[in-house]
Design an enzyme around this catalytic site. Structure first.
Site, PDB file in Angstrom:
ATOM      1  N   GLY A   1      -0.392 -20.666 -17.993  1.00 45.47           N
ATOM      2  CA  GLY A   1      -0.744 -19.267 -18.226  1.00 45.47           C
ATOM      3  C   GLY A   1      -1.634 -19.123 -19.452  1.00 45.47           C
TER       4      GLY A   1
ATOM      5  N   TYR B   1       9.764  -5.627 -15.283  1.00 48.34           N
ATOM      6  CA  TYR B   1       9.390  -6.500 -16.407  1.00 48.34           C
ATOM      7  C   TYR B   1      10.227  -6.158 -17.638  1.00 48.34           C
ATOM      8  CZ  TYR B   1       6.228  -8.806 -19.806  1.00 48.34           C
ATOM      9  OH  TYR B   1       5.682  -9.589 -20.786  1.00 48.34           O
TER      10      TYR B   1
ATOM     11  N   TYR C   1      23.932 -16.836 -25.416  1.00 53.87           N
ATOM     12  CA  TYR C   1      23.952 -18.303 -25.514  1.00 53.87           C
ATOM     13  C   TYR C   1      24.021 -18.745 -26.974  1.00 53.87           C
ATOM     14  CZ  TYR C   1      23.688 -20.051 -20.770  1.00 53.87           C
ATOM     15  OH  TYR C   1      24.021 -20.398 -19.491  1.00 53.87           O
TER      16      TYR C   1
END
Ligand code: UDP
Length: 317
Positions: free
Chosen positions: A11, A146, A160
């Site tokens: 990208g 998004y 996490y």
């Protein structure tokens, strides 16, 4: 030698990160499923002894052999047009893709940096936007796929960190531009430059009074690099606070390209944020970072890239 895994490697931003980490002496494993990435962005790296490319969709379980020290998670469609065309993939990569890449970080005991976005602030009621602002997002609008995926990505990253002790970093990236943006990705910088170079009408959405603040890609990459090697766990805004009305931005492109194109007005897309400008005082104090490249300088480089790209692909003499 330390190894870094970069998702979204083909990208716009991911490919510049590959370049930077190779320059810094890392072994780079780039992953991309190429749905919005372009292999041409990393063509020059294929065959490099410290670069490996894996074409893969990270919404599936990810296995990477060997040691991994750092992970940069940049895989996602990133243009409002892409969210409309790829809504499910956008949701999946931000949620399931982020979940898998955090799992990889946990297994490898790697430090992981997640690319979040100014879109987590939605159509902001606070201006400029500080990291402490919680945002004003429409969860069920066309951009929600998004915005909410990235908000989820931030939430699961913090989970996490707190629950599994994974070493995490989060950057909130504001509008960034430069070479290797997709010429047809629909965002304002490639649209206006392409239209100007092809002498087509320049499409300003709404009355053009909405604002954006544009950061050149090399400045962003420097900010990401510094964030990764900082100790800050909480999100950091990265962007250029130089704020422009879209109508004035269109006039700037006309001036810099010398085009005969005329401005035309088109409907404003739903939920298009009215203003956007980062407060970067946190990045300044923690990272000693601020953008260095002026809009004019960055745009000249970007216009040169698009001109060459359009010539190479036969759209421009
Ligand atoms: N925009 C525009 N003309 C275009 C493309 C975009 O006026 O051809 C406007 C768009 O409505 C928005 C701003 O430019 O207000 C930036 O749009 P972009 O798609 O680059 O990304 P966003 O910042 O909205 O995520």
């Amino acid at each position: 030698m330390e190894t870094v895994v970069i998702t979204g490697a083909a990208g716009f931003i991911g490919s510049h990160l590959c370049d930077r980490f190779l320059q810094e002496g890392f072994y780079v494993i780039g992953i991309d499923n190429l749905i919005t990435g372009n292999i041409e962005n990393i063509e020059h790296l294929i065959g490099h002894e410290r670069f490996r490319f894996i074409k893969y969709d990270i919404t599936n379980y990810i296995h990477v052999p060997g040691n991994v020290d750092y992970i940069l998670h940049f895989a996602s469609p990133a243009s409002p047009i892409d969210y409309l065309q790829l809504p499910i993939q956008t949701l999946k990569v931000g949620s399931i893709g982020t979940y898998h890449i955090l799992g990889l970080a946990k297994e490898k005991k790697a430090r992981i940096l997640i690319a979040s976005t100014s879109e987590v602030y939605g159509d902001p009621l606070e201006h400029p936007q500080k990291e402490s602002y919680w945002g004003n997002v429409n969860p069920i609008g066309p951009r929600g796929v998004y915005d909410e995926a990235k908000r989820f990505a931030e939430a699961i990253t913090m989970a996490y960190h707190r629950y599994h002790g994974v070493d995490t970093r989060i950057v909130r990236i504001f509008n960034t531009y430069g070479p290797r943006m997709r010429v047809n990705d629909g965002r304002v910088v490639p649209n206006f430059i392409r239209q100007a170079l092809l002498e087509e009408d320049i499409t300003v959405y709404g009355d053009g009074s909405q604002t954006r603040s544009f950061c050149y890609v090399s400045d962003l990459v420097e900010g990401i690099f510094r964030t990764l090697f900082s100790d800050e766990i909480y999100p950091i805004n990265l962007g250029n606070p130089d704020e422009w009305k879209i109508i004035d931005f269109a006039k700037k492109i006309i001036e810099l390209t010398g085009t005969t194109s005329k401005i035309v007005y088109k409907p404003l897309p739903q939920d298009d944020p009215k203003v956007r400008k980062p407060d970067i005082s946190k990045a300044k104090s923690i990272l000693n970072w601020e953008p260095k490249v002026s809009l004019e300088e960055g745009l000249k480089k970007t216009i040169r890239y698009f001109r060459e790209y359009l010539q190479k692909h036969g759209n421009l003499d």
